[in-house]
Design an enzyme around this catalytic site. Structure first.
Site, PDB file in Angstrom:
ATOM      1  N   LYS A  25      45.097  37.240  47.015  1.00 33.65           N
ATOM      2  CA  LYS A  25      43.801  38.250  47.413  1.00 33.65           C
ATOM      3  C   LYS A  25      43.537  39.187  46.539  1.00 33.65           C
ATOM      4  O   LYS A  25      42.601  39.529  46.233  1.00 33.65           O
ATOM      5  CB  LYS A  25      44.115  38.738  48.945  1.00 33.65           C
ATOM      6  CG  LYS A  25      42.719  38.889  49.504  1.00 33.65           C
ATOM      7  CD  LYS A  25      43.180  38.827  50.997  1.00 33.65           C
ATOM      8  CE  LYS A  25      41.843  39.315  52.038  1.00 33.65           C
ATOM      9  NZ  LYS A  25      42.102  40.775  52.294  1.00 33.65           N
ATOM     10  N   ARG A  26      44.675  39.984  46.071  1.00 37.48           N
ATOM     11  CA  ARG A  26      44.511  41.300  45.437  1.00 37.48           C
ATOM     12  C   ARG A  26      44.138  40.805  43.925  1.00 37.48           C
ATOM     13  O   ARG A  26      43.050  41.542  43.593  1.00 37.48           O
ATOM     14  CB  ARG A  26      45.951  41.662  45.021  1.00 37.48           C
ATOM     15  CG  ARG A  26      46.102  43.145  44.307  1.00 37.48           C
ATOM     16  CD  ARG A  26      45.611  44.391  44.963  1.00 37.48           C
ATOM     17  NE  ARG A  26      45.238  45.233  44.096  1.00 37.48           N
ATOM     18  CZ  ARG A  26      43.848  45.588  43.824  1.00 37.48           C
ATOM     19  NH1 ARG A  26      42.900  45.009  44.578  1.00 37.48           N
ATOM     20  NH2 ARG A  26      43.389  46.457  42.914  1.00 37.48           N
TER      21      ARG A  26
END
Ligand code: GLU
Length: 497
Positions: free
Chosen positions: A259-260
């Site tokens: 996600k990062r």
């Protein structure tokens, strides 16, 4: 490899639980290609039985994303079809019927001990735990007794009764056979307390009833693939050909996209959500070509494929199951390639909203067409257009006075140069290269300055940019009146210095 059944009936079966990811777009694309290649059908089925994770608007967004890519479906919730309904929450009667069939034939059972909040559905993904089948008091209860409890309204789930003995083998067309010991599997929940099926049951029932011949789906389902094989065996149905394409890795190839990582990409103007590609200036043609090549290749030399080429050349045999790193430089490359391939009128129409989003008024279609033509070879993304050519539609050109001073010149000598340029251009019959190039060069020689200083002055005064399309073409598009106005404005700026 199994011969491709023709025509193929394939489905894209997303769950409306969030925004549509590029990976889903690619899955849909592969399915679509197979359908179109074989003259079959591409079906859209909405897998919305997980009501807790349902996201409002997700369905619309995914349909929009598919259509943006050019993947029209032949059957689906909005277009109908012979095998509907195409939303799983509207298909409960089928799941009820087949779940009951499994219970009656002894391949599933009512379980009253897990009918808690999470229906035990979550439990399936939690690593280490005691196998449910080893602790469940309901597994071997007499059906008449279980039926009574169900009839009296006792909350329950339905679980698959996984055999303890033997092995299960499932086959993926690109990964080969996968064999597991049944002792390592468990009694998965098939129907939750709310009466809705989980994916495992619904996918098997629907793929069978919808006569799906090939199921290309995300590799996330590989761990539960054996369960799906067991369910088919329990029903005695023929399985579709299964294909689980490659997963995506980070651009550096080190690990799955997190996600990062996606957030970092977002900051750099790249998104992995289907509906963002267009907003970020990518053409669907480029995204389709690029996405098709993440985990598929035709040969070592060809890489440019239109949708029609892909329909002709796609093959399951050439899908590569190895994880594939996302190469965004390649996406930008394809985007440039497809921008250059567009008809100018088409490019103009696609650029218009980007200029407008920048607050520009684009009401002169002829001018827009000329701007598109001059920008076409220069654009990497459609979003670059306002910064590169917004000045064509703007009246308030404010060049930085410093930029009007030539190299090794001062304001006074630059002013002399500017005035000479003004009269030369005022007298020119047109702004073509043939008409203006030599006289401007001669002027530079006469003024003992570099011709670059003359062009630099013109560029800055006309566009207020250091980089712009070629000066003569720019002048032709801007038109005589505005060209003279902008030069005069430059002169007055120099006079004030
Ligand atoms: N609803 C499932 C998902 O979104 C579909 C998987 C499949 O294609 O079978 O992952």
């Amino acid at each position: 490899m199994t011969e491709i059944q023709k025509p193929a009936r394939v489905r894209f079966a997303p769950s409306p639980t969030g925004r549509t990811h590029l990976g889903s777009g690619r899955t849909a694309l592969y399915n679509y290609l197979l359908a179109r290649q074989t003259g079959g059908q591409f079906i859209l089925r909405i897998e919305d039985t997980d009501q807790k994770r349902y996201v409002e608007g997700a369905e619309e967004e995914l349909m929009e994303g598919l259509r943006w890519l050019g993947l029209e479906w032949d059957e689906g919730p909005d277009v109908g079809g012979e095998y509907g309904p195409y939303k799983q929450t509207e298909r409960r009667e089928f799941y009820d019927k087949y779940a009951r069939q499994l219970v009656e034939q002894g391949d599933a059972y009512y379980c009253f001990c897990t009918a808690k909040e999470d229906d035990g559905a979550q439990e399936e993904t939690k690593g280490k735990r005691q196998a449910h089948r080893d602790i469940c008091p309901d597994r071997d209860v007499d059906l008449a007794e279980a039926d009574q409890k169900v009839a009296s309204g006792t909350p329950h789930v339905i679980r698959f009764k996984m055999p303890y003995e033997g092995t299960t083998t499932v086959t993926d067309a690109i990964r080969g056979d996968i064999t597991v010991e049944n002792a390592t599997l468990d009694d998965t929940v098939l129907v939750k307390t709310d009466g809705l099926p989980v994916y495992h049951l619904a996918v098997v029932v629907d793929d069978h009833l919808m006569k799906i011949t090939h199921a290309i789906r995300t590799s996330e389902w590989l761990p539960t693939f054996p369960l799906h094989g067991r369910l088919y065996a329990a029903f005695g149905w023929e399985e579709p050909i299964w294909i689980h394409p490659s997963i995506f890795l980070k651009p550096d190839g080190k690990g799955k996209m997190s996600k990062r990582d996606s957030e970092t990409l977002m900051e750099a103007g790249i998104s992995l959500f289907l509906s963002d590609f267009g907003k970020f200036g990518y053409l669907p043609e480029a995204v389709v070509n690029w996405a098709a090549l993440i985990g598929w290749s035709y040969n070592d030399s060809e890489e440019e494929f239109s949708m029609d080429d892909l329909i002709e050349k796609f093959s399951i045999e050439k899908l590569n199951p190895a994880p594939a790193a996302l190469n965004f430089t390649k996406l930008d490359h394809f985007n440039g390639v497809y921008i250059r391939k567009l008809e100018v009128a088409d490019l103009a129409a696609r650029l218009k909203p980007f200029f407008e989003a920048d607050g520009l008024v684009v009401d002169d279609e002829e001018k827009l067409h000329k701007v598109a033509e001059v920008l076409q070879i220069r654009l990497a993304k459609l979003t670059d257009a306002p910064a590169m050519g917004g000045f064509f539609f703007r009246d308030d050109i404010e060049p930085d006075p410093e930029t009007l001073i030539g190299k090794k010149m001062d304001a006074a000598s630059s002013l002399v140069m500017a005035k000479r340029v003004e009269s030369l251009i005022a007298a020119a019959p047109d702004f073509s290269m043939d008409t203006l190039n030599q006289p401007l060069r001669d002027l530079a020689v006469e003024l003992e300055t570099k011709v670059g200083n003359i062009f630099g002055f013109l560029r800055n005064v006309l566009t207020a940019q250091q980089v712009s399309p070629p000066v003569f073409e720019t002048m032709e598009i801007i038109g005589r009146e505005k060209v003279m106005e902008r030069i005069a404005r430059g002169i007055s700026l120099l006079e004030k210095m």
